[in-house]
Scaffold this active site. Structure first.
Site, PDB file in Angstrom:
ATOM      1  N   ASP A  81       0.837  -1.200   0.000  1.00 46.54           N
ATOM      2  CA  ASP A  81       0.000   0.000   0.000  1.00 46.54           C
ATOM      3  C   ASP A  81       0.869   1.246   0.000  1.00 46.54           C
ATOM      4  O   ASP A  81       2.060   1.193   0.320  1.00 46.54           O
ATOM      5  CB  ASP A  81      -0.936   0.008   1.209  1.00 46.54           C
ATOM      6  CG  ASP A  81      -0.198   0.197   2.533  1.00 46.54           C
ATOM      7  OD1 ASP A  81       0.798  -0.518   2.757  1.00 46.54           O
ATOM      8  OD2 ASP A  81      -0.620   1.044   3.349  1.00 46.54           O
ATOM      9  N   GLU A 176       0.058  -1.120   5.650  1.00 46.55           N
ATOM     10  CA  GLU A 176       1.121  -0.745   6.585  1.00 46.55           C
ATOM     11  C   GLU A 176       1.095   0.747   6.861  1.00 46.55           C
ATOM     12  O   GLU A 176       1.359   1.180   7.992  1.00 46.55           O
ATOM     13  CB  GLU A 176       2.482  -1.153   6.016  1.00 46.55           C
ATOM     14  CG  GLU A 176       3.649  -1.002   6.985  1.00 46.55           C
ATOM     15  CD  GLU A 176       4.332   0.369   6.957  1.00 46.55           C
ATOM     16  OE1 GLU A 176       5.212   0.610   7.786  1.00 46.55           O
ATOM     17  OE2 GLU A 176       3.968   1.206   6.089  1.00 46.55           O
TER      18      GLU A 176
END
Length: 411
Positions: A81, A176
């Site tokens: 991400d 994350e």
């Protein structure tokens, strides 16, 4: 085109921005686009046991090519991400070959310049190939450089069976950037004795200490009364929010701290007379100072509630803790990474992370997990860049760690 560069570009042009306001995992549907691509790519390069679960966590195995069954199982982890702090839509990377040390025009129309006068780290990379944004999005080297490095290193080991290694596990995580990358990571399924996150910045970074971290949400309730008749009646939530912030230590903020110094960081404020909200994060490497910071927030609340009535409510949530507590007892895993860098002519830069990685949470979940450089700079914004040579150096470090782990088990 350089195959490593081509791989990196294929990742960063897929939008994978996460969303802290979502309750799903992954937090955005678009993260699946890269997750599914990665799972297929891992199969294509020849890894075994490739899985992608219902939350988009990807795991795969490079089987041992050694007859020594005592070699520890190690892992490498990165997240796919990108930060919600800046747009990750329509990323259009620019390739600057043989960088001359001068200003890089990211966007001529908007006069957005990546300048070594401001970002002096750029001068380390004269003569190298620099990958930048076009000034309208982030790049996504955090952490798609890490993914590129892990995939490329595994591919290299597959093509060079003369390099002996034990079983290698790799894992790619969603979310994350919003602090949830390790929340649904199955450590037992992963099956490694220890691992490394490839999520640091400049070449040589090797980190096994990070902040203790908490978030705080301060909600202030006011009373709206006509301002002409407000004396003794109005409670202005906006004014109280301002009082609260002025009582925080003015020099203990991100822009005035460095190294192991902790801080309070107000990152969001909204409000009107009847309601105001402050959102901040609390950071400190020292656990006792971290706890004192949380007490300080509570003390400010009590102080202002005595003045204004019981109008302030606070919710504090611990986010992660300093992984040093879990890594120090197995410090040899840091030493192995250090030796790998030194053998490649890279000077290790062992220092605390002024942030956190999946590794900090994973370490407390039973998987000790230091952090290694991925090569990028200026994460989470339009000035993000990464030198291609830094990505190549990280690939070599991964390969060398795998080799040394096998070699050291025979010492």
């Amino acid at each position: 085109m350089n195959p490593i560069l081509n791989r990196f570009l294929s990742y960063v042009t897929i939008d994978t921005q996460s969303d802290p306001n979502s309750s799903t995992t992954p937090s955005t549907e678009k993260q699946w686009n890269l997750a599914n691509k990665l799972a297929e790519e891992l199969k294509l390069i020849g890894l075994s046991d490739v899985t992608i679960d219902e939350n988009a966590y990807i795991m795969a195995t490079l089987p041992s090519n050694s007859t020594d069954a005592s070699i520890p199982v190690i892992g490498f982890i990165a997240h796919f991400d990108t930060s919600p702090d800046f747009s990750g839509t329509n990323v259009n990377p620019q390739i600057i070959e043989n960088y001359d040390g001068k200003d890089i025009v990211l966007n001529k129309e908007k006069n957005i310049i990546l300048s070594p006068d401001y970002f002096d780290d750029l001068l380390q990379y004269k003569g190298q190939t620099i990958i930048t944004t076009d000034g309208t999005t982030l790049l996504g080297a955090d952490d798609k450089a890490g993914i590129t490095e892990i995939v490329s290193a595994m591919e290299y080991l597959i093509h060079h069976p003369e390099i002996k290694h034990g079983t290698i596990k790799i894992g790619f995580t969603p979310d994350e950037e919003i602090g949830r990358g390790a929340h649904k990571f199955d450590v037992e399924k992963f099956g490694a004795d220890w691992a490394y996150t490839m999520d640091g910045s400049q070449v040589g970074e090797l980190e096994y200490e990070n902040f203790n971290a908490a978030s705080a949400k301060i909600v202030i309730s006011g009373k709206s009364v006509h301002p002409g008749y407000a004396k003794g009646k109005m409670i202005n939530a906006i004014s109280i929010a301002n009082e609260f912030m002025t009582l925080l230590p003015e020099n203990e903020v991100p822009q005035k701290t460095t190294g192991s110094e902790g801080f309070f960081h107000v990152h969001h404020i909204s409000g009107e007379i009847e309601n105001a909200t402050i959102e901040l994060i609390i950071r400190d490497h020292d656990k006792s100072l971290f706890e004192k910071r949380k007490v300080r927030i509570a003390t400010i609340k009590e102080q202002l509630n005595k003045i204004h009535g019981n109008c302030i409510h606070i919710e504090v949530k611990d986010q992660y803790f300093n992984m040093k507590e879990k890594v120090a007892p197995v410090y040899h895993i840091v030493t192995t990474a250090k030796e790998a860098m030194e053998s490649l002519g890279i000077t290790p830069l062992i220092k605390p992370i002024r942030g956190g990685t999946d590794g900090s949470q994973l370490s407390f979940m039973g998987l000790p997990c230091p952090n290694i450089f991925a090569g990028g700079h200026n994460f989470h914004g339009k000035y993000e860049y990464v030198p291609l040579e830094s990505i190549e150096s990280a690939i070599k470090v991964i390969v060398k760690i795998c080799e040394l782990t096998a070699t050291k088990s025979n010492r």
